[in-house]
Scaffold this active site. Structure first.
Site, mmCIF file in Angstrom:
data_model
loop_
_atom_site.group_PDB
_atom_site.id
_atom_site.type_symbol
_atom_site.label_atom_id
_atom_site.label_comp_id
_atom_site.label_asym_id
_atom_site.label_seq_id
_atom_site.Cartn_x
_atom_site.Cartn_y
_atom_site.Cartn_z
ATOM 1 N N LYS A 157 0.884 -1.171 0.000
ATOM 2 C CA LYS A 157 0.000 0.000 0.000
ATOM 3 C C LYS A 157 0.921 1.220 0.000
ATOM 4 O O LYS A 157 1.178 1.836 1.038
ATOM 5 C CB LYS A 157 -0.925 -0.040 1.231
HETATM 6 N N1 PY5 Z 1 -7.535 -1.610 -2.895
HETATM 7 C C1 PY5 Z 1 -6.930 -0.423 -2.838
HETATM 8 C C2 PY5 Z 1 -6.145 0.068 -3.987
HETATM 9 C C3 PY5 Z 1 -7.054 0.360 -1.665
HETATM 10 O O1 PY5 Z 1 -6.455 1.547 -1.599
HETATM 11 C C4 PY5 Z 1 -7.826 -0.120 -0.590
HETATM 12 C C5 PY5 Z 1 -7.978 0.705 0.643
HETATM 13 C C6 PY5 Z 1 -8.429 -1.388 -0.716
HETATM 14 C C7 PY5 Z 1 -8.263 -2.095 -1.877
HETATM 15 C C8 PY5 Z 1 -9.227 -1.993 0.399
HETATM 16 O O2 PY5 Z 1 -8.378 -2.360 1.449
HETATM 17 P P1 PY5 Z 1 -8.864 -2.422 2.954
HETATM 18 O O3 PY5 Z 1 -10.101 -3.232 2.962
HETATM 19 O O4 PY5 Z 1 -7.764 -3.066 3.678
HETATM 20 O O5 PY5 Z 1 -9.120 -1.033 3.395
HETATM 21 N N2 PY5 Z 1 -8.083 2.095 0.406
HETATM 22 C C9 PY5 Z 1 -7.981 3.089 1.416
HETATM 23 C C10 PY5 Z 1 -8.984 2.876 2.548
HETATM 24 O O6 PY5 Z 1 -8.747 3.368 3.628
HETATM 25 C C11 PY5 Z 1 -8.228 4.455 0.833
HETATM 26 C C12 PY5 Z 1 -7.282 4.888 -0.224
HETATM 27 C C13 PY5 Z 1 -7.638 6.172 -0.887
HETATM 28 O O7 PY5 Z 1 -10.027 2.250 2.338
#
Ligand code: PY5
Length: 304
Positions: A157
């Site tokens: 990430k």
């Molecule tokens: N894929 C991407 C590219 C992500 O940035 C995120 C999370 C996810 C999947 C989902 O991951 P998780 O379920 O672990 O959150 N994105 C961030 C969030 O806080 C925001 C980025 C702008 O959800």
């Protein structure tokens, strides 16, 4: 999303600093080259206090992202978890909140030699309710492809990864969509700009595998565990673009987005254009889990 991003304190390298003093120099390498890794975590009201959802799992993923880029993490997972909980208390957060830990290359330098460089870490938290304030979203399939493991690994990430997401998001929002879906380098469905994706076909959940250039999402994992517990069959396999159009249901998952029904893709309604029964069941179950109302999953919550 317009969120008033503000709180009293930010945690920076072991210190609590006033929000207005939480600044870094404009020549910081992390800014110029996108060399940083971060997390997005949520806290929710739980039994009169606030509880963080899957805090340790997020910090472990931060550690994995840091390893990929060899960014030095000067704090243990436990120290980072404790700092986050203390920050929530100091900021007197009582409502739903977002938590953003960020580790970045902090040298004031032009060169790319980060191996022996220094890094800094901050944790920021502020109140945040729903990301998309609507019953579901309308999205497009972006013409930009998702980054891949052979260039900028999506399993990390990493800050720089989000320029790819932003290109896709621009594609969507400039044409009136709420968000966009990216295909991987092979043209198979990957994920949203900041969310993982699931489809439902004949009562079965399907989500792309980690080899489809997706972030190993914590919400994705939550859905996988819960689906298994409540008896919804689930497959991790490649998904083609046209399968999206003929799915019974489609939804995004993410800490920020939570479980978000997708109502149309490329202006084509998914089924009748409303959130379907399996999506609605998962939305409601997730809502209860993160607020500490499902005892079975209480171990995922750390109270502040
Ligand atoms: N894929 C991407 C590219 C992500 O940035 C995120 C999370 C996810 C999947 C989902 O991951 P998780 O379920 O672990 O959150 N994105 C961030 C969030 O806080 C925001 C980025 C702008 O959800």
């Amino acid at each position: 999303m317009v969120v008033a991003v503000k709180a009293d304190y930010v945690w920076m390298d072991g210190q609590f600093v006033n929000w207005s003093d939480a600044k870094i120099h404009v020549m910081t390498r992390g800014l110029h080259y996108g060399i940083g890794v971060f997390e997005g975590i949520r806290a929710y009201p739980v039994n009169g206090t606030v509880g963080v959802f899957r805090l340790k799992d997020h910090m472990v993923r931060l550690q994995h992202s840091a390893r990929i880029y060899r960014l030095r993490l000067n704090f243990t997972i436990e120290e980072l978890c404790n700092a986050t909980l203390e920050l929530l208390r100091k900021n007197r957060i009582q409502s739903s909140a977002y938590i953003r830990p960020i580790l970045y290359s902090s040298d004031i330098a032009v060169n790319l030699d980060t191996l022996n460089g220094s890094s800094s870490i901050a944790v920021i938290t502020f109140p945040m309710e729903r990301l998309f304030e609507k019953p579901g979203v309308n999205v497009c399939v972006s013409s930009w492809r998702r980054i891949g493991d052979s260039s900028t690994p999506p399993l990390a990430k990493a800050c720089g990864n989000y320029i790819n997401s932003i290109l896709a998001k621009l594609d969507g929002t400039a044409s009136g969509f709420d968000d966009a879906i990216l295909l991987d380098q092979n043209g198979m469905v990957s994920e949203g700009t900041g969310e993982n994706i699931f489809i439902v076909r004949s009562g079965r959940l399907v989500t792309p595998p980690l080899t489809s250039s997706v972030l190993p999402g914590i919400t994705r994992d939550t859905v996988i565990v819960v689906a298994s517990d409540i008896g919804i069959p689930l497959e991790e396999r490649e998904i083609s673009r046209t399968e999206l159009y003929t799915s019974d249901e489609v939804f995004f998952t993410g800490s920020a987005a939570e479980i978000e029904p997708i109502l149309t893709i490329d202006r084509r309604p998914i089924s009748d254009g409303k959130a379907g029964p399996i999506t609605s069941k998962l939305v409601e179950t997730y809502r209860r889990i993160v607020r500490g109302k499902e005892l079975k999953y209480f171990y995922w919550i750390t109270k502040a």
